[in-house]
Every structure is written in structure tokens, then in C-alpha cells.
Design a protein around this motif. Structure first.
Motif, mmCIF file in Angstrom:
data_model
loop_
_atom_site.group_PDB
_atom_site.id
_atom_site.type_symbol
_atom_site.label_atom_id
_atom_site.label_comp_id
_atom_site.label_asym_id
_atom_site.label_seq_id
_atom_site.Cartn_x
_atom_site.Cartn_y
_atom_site.Cartn_z
ATOM 1 N N TRP A 141 0.876 -1.204 -0.025
ATOM 2 C CA TRP A 141 -0.238 0.180 -0.018
ATOM 3 C C TRP A 141 0.852 1.188 0.135
ATOM 4 O O TRP A 141 0.600 2.303 -0.775
ATOM 5 C CB TRP A 141 -1.006 0.046 1.279
ATOM 6 N N GLY A 142 1.790 1.379 0.695
ATOM 7 C CA GLY A 142 2.856 2.375 0.936
ATOM 8 C C GLY A 142 3.466 2.632 -0.595
ATOM 9 O O GLY A 142 3.769 3.916 -0.795
ATOM 10 N N SER A 143 3.759 1.619 -1.296
ATOM 11 C CA SER A 143 4.642 1.528 -2.357
ATOM 12 C C SER A 143 3.734 2.196 -3.586
ATOM 13 O O SER A 143 4.187 2.615 -4.473
ATOM 14 C CB SER A 143 5.123 0.194 -2.866
ATOM 15 N N ILE A 144 2.366 1.973 -3.420
ATOM 16 C CA ILE A 144 1.533 2.524 -4.430
ATOM 17 C C ILE A 144 0.748 4.000 -3.953
ATOM 18 O O ILE A 144 -0.247 4.279 -4.568
ATOM 19 C CB ILE A 144 0.518 1.697 -5.115
ATOM 20 N N GLU A 145 0.997 4.353 -2.717
ATOM 21 C CA GLU A 145 0.014 5.510 -2.131
ATOM 22 C C GLU A 145 0.021 6.616 -3.087
ATOM 23 O O GLU A 145 -1.076 7.298 -3.320
ATOM 24 C CB GLU A 145 0.665 5.801 -0.771
ATOM 25 N N LEU A 183 -1.539 -0.524 12.065
ATOM 26 C CA LEU A 183 -1.616 0.919 12.378
ATOM 27 C C LEU A 183 -0.868 1.478 11.204
ATOM 28 O O LEU A 183 -1.513 2.893 11.021
ATOM 29 C CB LEU A 183 -0.651 1.212 13.555
ATOM 30 N N ASN A 184 0.036 1.054 10.249
ATOM 31 C CA ASN A 184 0.514 1.559 9.445
ATOM 32 C C ASN A 184 -0.544 1.890 8.333
ATOM 33 O O ASN A 184 -0.672 2.787 7.601
ATOM 34 C CB ASN A 184 1.859 1.055 8.680
ATOM 35 N N CYS A 185 -1.385 0.819 7.994
ATOM 36 C CA CYS A 185 -2.546 0.815 6.927
ATOM 37 C C CYS A 185 -3.251 1.978 7.380
ATOM 38 O O CYS A 185 -3.939 2.677 6.745
ATOM 39 C CB CYS A 185 -3.107 -0.445 6.798
ATOM 40 N N ALA A 186 -3.564 1.855 8.635
ATOM 41 C CA ALA A 186 -4.678 2.781 9.256
ATOM 42 C C ALA A 186 -4.461 4.363 9.108
ATOM 43 O O ALA A 186 -5.275 5.202 8.839
ATOM 44 C CB ALA A 186 -5.030 2.902 10.790
ATOM 45 N N GLY A 187 -3.082 4.503 9.055
ATOM 46 C CA GLY A 187 -2.433 5.884 9.169
ATOM 47 C C GLY A 187 -2.757 6.359 7.472
ATOM 48 O O GLY A 187 -2.340 7.614 7.282
ATOM 49 N N ALA A 197 2.476 7.367 16.447
ATOM 50 C CA ALA A 197 2.725 7.603 14.895
ATOM 51 C C ALA A 197 1.365 7.569 14.222
ATOM 52 O O ALA A 197 1.231 8.343 13.408
ATOM 53 C CB ALA A 197 3.382 6.589 14.440
ATOM 54 N N LEU A 198 0.465 6.951 14.458
ATOM 55 C CA LEU A 198 -0.730 6.861 14.087
ATOM 56 C C LEU A 198 -1.441 8.054 14.462
ATOM 57 O O LEU A 198 -2.004 8.953 13.199
ATOM 58 C CB LEU A 198 -1.536 5.635 14.353
#
Length: 149
Positions: free
Chosen positions: A38-42, A97-101, A140-141
Motif C-alpha cells: 500500500w505504501g509503495s502505491i500510495e 496501524l501503518n495501514c490505518a495511517g 505515530a498513528l
């Protein structure tokens, strides 16, 4: 109708035999993979031509999905006596939590209140448990959601 029920796709006797303890390491790796991908295509998801893909991601992970899964792994992290299992649960929690962010706080039912509540409860936690819990992803979130005060 509860579409998450296994009885829709499996007979009752098959469900009982399928109930084996989950492979926590595998689940943590899946959560991390989702977060990393998800982070790579954000940035690409913000382009107009990818709006439908972004909408699908938001739909799949919105509601109480992340809150439920996070709560599951978080409870295992606090209660676990095995360091290896605790580490795997912590990996899953961080990834969730990274996804939630990557989402708006309002799209995820109950996670904000849950995270804040857990941070507040930490003051009453016995010191030996408190030192075993990593609160950095929670902070962080909240920062990602602009809750820096």
C-alpha cells in the motif's frame, strides 16, 4: 446475513476440524506485506485514473475491520508470555496501524478511541507489562492523523 460466517462455505463438521491455532508469524507477514505494498502505491492512488482502486482499498479496510484485527493482535501482545509470539503480534499491530495511517481517521470505526484508551490505560499497567508494549506505532498513528497536541 453474516457473510463472514464459515458455515456459508463449509459444513459444521469441517469447521470444527479447520479450527487450528493461527500461524501468527504468517499473519504478521501478510499484514506487513499489505502495509508495504500500500505504501509503495500510495502516491499513485492519489491520481484521478486510480480513484476507483483507492475507493476499493478504503471500502475494504474501512468500518471496524482494522480495529477488530488490531485489537486481536494487541491483546495477544500484552498477554503473551512467549517472546517470539509477542514479537509476531507486535509486527502485525505495527503493520495494521501503518495501514490505518493511510486512511482518514473517520473511516475507521473506533480505532482512534481504542488507541487513545490504550495509551491512557498504560499508566495503570504494571511496570513489567508496560515495558513489553511498544506504544510508538500508536503515537505515530495519532500524529499521522494530525493529533499532535
Amino acid at each position: 446475513e453474516d457473510i463472514s460466517s464459515l458455515s456459508i462455505v463449509m459444513a459444521d463438521d469441517e469447521i470444527d476440524s479447520a479450527k487450528v491455532p493461527p500461524n501468527t508469524a504468517l499473519m504478521a507477514t501478510i499484514a506487513e506485506s499489505i502495509s508495504i505494498l500500500w505504501g509503495s502505491i500510495e502516491a499513485d492512488l492519489k491520481h484521478e485514473q486510480n480513484e476507483s482502486a483507492a475507493d476499493i482499498l478504503m471500502e475494504v479496510f474501512s468500518g471496524n475491520v482494522l480495529t477488530e484485527v488490531y485489537s486481536h493482535f494487541e491483546s495477544k501482545t500484552v498477554d503473551c508470555l512467549e517472546d517470539a509470539k509477542m514479537a509476531e503480534c507486535s509486527r502485525a499491530c505495527v503493520a495494521i496501524l501503518n495501514c490505518a495511517g493511510k486512511m482518514k481517521e473517520t473511516e475507521i470505526e473506533g480505532l482512534r478511541a481504542h488507541v487513545i484508551g490504550e495509551l491512557a490505560k498504560a499508566t495503570d499497567m504494571p511496570p513489567e507489562k508496560r515495558t513489553r508494549v511498544n506504544f510508538s506505532p500508536n503515537m505515530a498513528l495519532l500524529c499521522e492523523w494530525g493529533m499532535t497536541e
